[in-house]
Design a protein around this motif. Structure first.
Motif, mmCIF file in Angstrom:
data_model
loop_
_atom_site.group_PDB
_atom_site.id
_atom_site.type_symbol
_atom_site.label_atom_id
_atom_site.label_comp_id
_atom_site.label_asym_id
_atom_site.label_seq_id
_atom_site.Cartn_x
_atom_site.Cartn_y
_atom_site.Cartn_z
ATOM 1 N N TYR A 137 0.765 -1.180 -0.115
ATOM 2 C CA TYR A 137 -0.062 0.008 0.314
ATOM 3 C C TYR A 137 0.688 1.319 -0.073
ATOM 4 O O TYR A 137 1.968 1.377 0.709
ATOM 5 C CB TYR A 137 -0.720 0.108 1.085
ATOM 6 C CG TYR A 137 -1.760 -1.144 1.554
ATOM 7 C CD1 TYR A 137 -3.178 -0.851 1.122
ATOM 8 C CD2 TYR A 137 -1.253 -2.259 1.939
ATOM 9 C CE1 TYR A 137 -4.043 -1.788 1.440
ATOM 10 C CE2 TYR A 137 -2.222 -3.429 2.272
ATOM 11 C CZ TYR A 137 -3.856 -3.099 2.056
ATOM 12 O OH TYR A 137 -4.515 -4.164 1.939
ATOM 13 N N SER A 140 -7.162 1.813 2.305
ATOM 14 C CA SER A 140 -8.219 1.299 1.485
ATOM 15 C C SER A 140 -7.730 0.583 0.216
ATOM 16 O O SER A 140 -6.465 0.509 0.088
ATOM 17 C CB SER A 140 -8.921 2.570 0.640
ATOM 18 O OG SER A 140 -9.543 2.042 -0.537
ATOM 19 N N GLY A 141 -8.235 -0.638 -0.173
ATOM 20 C CA GLY A 141 -7.796 -1.060 -1.268
ATOM 21 C C GLY A 141 -7.418 -0.503 -2.452
ATOM 22 O O GLY A 141 -6.609 -0.862 -3.291
ATOM 23 N N ARG A 142 -7.796 0.673 -2.676
ATOM 24 C CA ARG A 142 -7.565 1.500 -3.650
ATOM 25 C C ARG A 142 -6.227 2.186 -3.308
ATOM 26 O O ARG A 142 -5.419 2.906 -4.356
ATOM 27 C CB ARG A 142 -8.616 2.810 -3.774
ATOM 28 C CG ARG A 142 -9.993 2.451 -3.969
ATOM 29 C CD ARG A 142 -10.276 1.740 -5.625
ATOM 30 N NE ARG A 142 -11.495 1.236 -5.743
ATOM 31 C CZ ARG A 142 -11.806 0.437 -6.737
ATOM 32 N NH1 ARG A 142 -10.798 -0.056 -7.763
ATOM 33 N NH2 ARG A 142 -13.275 0.179 -6.939
ATOM 34 N N LEU A 185 -9.495 -7.472 6.055
ATOM 35 C CA LEU A 185 -9.505 -6.859 4.979
ATOM 36 C C LEU A 185 -8.144 -6.423 4.411
ATOM 37 O O LEU A 185 -7.911 -6.379 3.316
ATOM 38 C CB LEU A 185 -10.394 -5.464 5.408
ATOM 39 C CG LEU A 185 -10.403 -4.392 4.279
ATOM 40 C CD1 LEU A 185 -11.228 -4.795 2.989
ATOM 41 C CD2 LEU A 185 -10.885 -3.049 4.619
ATOM 42 N N GLN A 186 -6.992 -6.077 5.501
ATOM 43 C CA GLN A 186 -5.987 -5.632 4.982
ATOM 44 C C GLN A 186 -4.918 -6.673 4.536
ATOM 45 O O GLN A 186 -4.383 -6.445 3.479
ATOM 46 C CB GLN A 186 -5.133 -4.745 6.146
ATOM 47 C CG GLN A 186 -5.979 -3.764 6.612
ATOM 48 C CD GLN A 186 -6.091 -2.563 5.964
ATOM 49 O OE1 GLN A 186 -5.164 -2.132 5.486
ATOM 50 N NE2 GLN A 186 -7.344 -2.188 5.432
ATOM 51 N N ASN A 220 -8.496 -7.600 0.386
ATOM 52 C CA ASN A 220 -7.784 -6.359 -0.108
ATOM 53 C C ASN A 220 -7.023 -7.076 -1.347
ATOM 54 O O ASN A 220 -7.175 -6.791 -2.612
ATOM 55 C CB ASN A 220 -7.311 -5.296 0.539
ATOM 56 C CG ASN A 220 -8.295 -4.052 0.736
ATOM 57 O OD1 ASN A 220 -9.341 -3.980 0.046
ATOM 58 N ND2 ASN A 220 -7.807 -3.130 1.599
ATOM 59 N N TYR A 249 -7.936 -7.250 -5.324
ATOM 60 C CA TYR A 249 -6.830 -6.475 -6.288
ATOM 61 C C TYR A 249 -6.458 -7.321 -7.370
ATOM 62 O O TYR A 249 -6.475 -7.182 -8.684
ATOM 63 C CB TYR A 249 -5.733 -5.890 -5.644
ATOM 64 C CG TYR A 249 -5.001 -5.108 -6.534
ATOM 65 C CD1 TYR A 249 -5.016 -3.701 -6.421
ATOM 66 C CD2 TYR A 249 -3.875 -5.629 -7.152
ATOM 67 C CE1 TYR A 249 -4.102 -3.013 -7.421
ATOM 68 C CE2 TYR A 249 -2.652 -4.863 -7.830
ATOM 69 C CZ TYR A 249 -3.110 -3.534 -8.005
ATOM 70 O OH TYR A 249 -2.095 -3.096 -8.745
ATOM 71 N N ILE A 300 -14.823 -4.779 -3.042
ATOM 72 C CA ILE A 300 -13.883 -4.645 -1.664
ATOM 73 C C ILE A 300 -13.214 -3.571 -1.629
ATOM 74 O O ILE A 300 -12.674 -3.285 -0.653
ATOM 75 C CB ILE A 300 -12.987 -6.073 -1.677
ATOM 76 C CG1 ILE A 300 -14.130 -7.366 -1.360
ATOM 77 C CG2 ILE A 300 -12.129 -6.100 -0.676
ATOM 78 C CD1 ILE A 300 -14.479 -7.412 0.173
ATOM 79 N N LEU A 301 -12.468 -3.351 -2.666
ATOM 80 C CA LEU A 301 -11.295 -2.282 -2.932
ATOM 81 C C LEU A 301 -12.081 -0.863 -2.553
ATOM 82 O O LEU A 301 -11.026 0.056 -2.006
ATOM 83 C CB LEU A 301 -10.759 -1.949 -4.200
ATOM 84 C CG LEU A 301 -10.087 -3.334 -4.770
ATOM 85 C CD1 LEU A 301 -9.498 -2.946 -6.040
ATOM 86 C CD2 LEU A 301 -9.077 -3.770 -3.852
ATOM 87 N N PRO A 360 -11.669 1.601 5.341
ATOM 88 C CA PRO A 360 -10.784 0.845 6.302
ATOM 89 C C PRO A 360 -10.902 1.353 7.715
ATOM 90 O O PRO A 360 -11.035 2.766 7.827
ATOM 91 C CB PRO A 360 -9.425 1.098 5.888
ATOM 92 C CG PRO A 360 -9.189 2.633 5.111
ATOM 93 C CD PRO A 360 -10.748 2.317 4.277
#
Length: 308
Positions: free
Chosen positions: A125, A132-134, A251-252, A256, A260, A276-277, A281
């Motif tokens: 990340y 966030s997944g973004r 999630l982390q 995510n 991705y 999900i992305l 969070p």
């Protein structure tokens, strides 16, 4: 540095991302070789309150040392640790900022006793965790199956490599077996986690319709089950449960990165209502329902459960 460098075949241009996956690949044979003697309980629990095997701790230790030594990694956190490790450098999205790396060191470690597939999941990340997944710049996983493979997703796409010790024992060799991995258009398999009596009624109805169309492939390790979907097309789900409405997967570390990878390979992901992305969070060890696979199957899933 590996003996054969897949970056020549269109891998990540970012040197830090490349170095993280170099480190992950370098530890993979060591983790695999150490598993036979680490199939017992460690006597400890992780930050999520789950019992930890000796293999979990060993994989976490090896990966933690290797990844925090990478120039450009500012923080590191794993499923087995309560808090992030400061590896030096401010984490952020600026050109001189460092990355945060989140891992599940040994996904599916309960399969150690039954000698079934396991894996390692990695998310990189460009924002402090939880993120966030973004904010992912790359993600991947190692699968300890009959052979050891590593799937890497980044801006260039998704590739699959075979990872093995060099014949001279001086390192690892990585060979790209699929340079542009894409989810097959025609789905074939499905795998759903959780106990059927614990599934909400709407997900159970969705599952019954899928069972009439696809072949069951479920082995109890998310990496192995997702790899089946990525290879053959289909859908993997660890749904919200009656006993755990927030889901089981983190999630982390898990959701995510896997979302991705699947989205970069042309598929879709969802928490039941959207990608999900896009999940907000809230905590490093936050849990979430996870659904990934062919886009049409995920759209059907959201139509079935999205009003919960």
């Amino acid at each position: 540095m590996t003996d054969s460098d897949p970056r020549a075949d269109g891998g990540p241009a970012d040197s830090t991302v490349a170095a993280v996956f170099d480190a992950v690949a370098a530890t993979a044979p060591e983790i695999r070789a150490a598993l036979p003697g680490r199939r017992v309980e460690s006597g400890t629990e992780n930050a999520s309150g789950e019992s930890v095997l000796a293999g979990d701790l060993y994989a976490d230790e090896l990966l933690g040392e290797a990844i925090t030594a990478v120039d450009g990694v500012g923080s590191f956190v794993s499923e087995e640790r309560e808090d992030a490790v400061d590896a030096g450098g401010a984490v952020g999205s600026g050109p001189d900022d460092a990355y945060a790396v989140a891992i599940d060191p040994l996904d599916g470690s309960s399969n150690l006793r039954s000698n079934n597939a396991m894996g390692t999941v990695v998310g990189i990340y460009d924002a402090p965790l939880p993120a966030s997944g973004r904010d992912l710049v790359a993600a991947g996983y190692v699968l300890y199956g009959p052979i050891t493979t590593m799937v890497v997703a980044d801006d260039a796409g998704v590739r699959e490599e075979v990872v093995e010790r060099a014949p001279d024992g001086g390192g690892v060799e990585r060979s790209v077996v699929e340079a542009d991995l894409r989810l097959p258009e025609t789905p074939t398999v499905y795998g759903f986690g959780g106990r059927v009596p614990d599934w909400p009624a709407d997900f159970r109805a969705y599952a019954r319709s899928i069972e009439d169309e696809l072949k069951l492939r479920y082995g109890g390790a998310m990496v192995g089950d997702v790899n089946q979907v990525l290879t053959y097309g289909g859908v993997f789900a660890y749904p919200a449960l009656r006993s755990a409405p927030e889901g089981k997967l983190r999630l982390q570390f898990e959701a995510n990165p896997i979302a991705y990878i699947i989205e970069r390979a042309g598929g879709a992901s969802s928490d039941g209502t959207g990608s999900i992305l896009d999940v907000e969070p809230e905590a490093v060890h936050q849990r979430v329902p996870l659904y990934v696979g062919n886009e049409a199957l995920i759209e059907r899933l959201e139509a079935a459960v999205g009003d919960d």
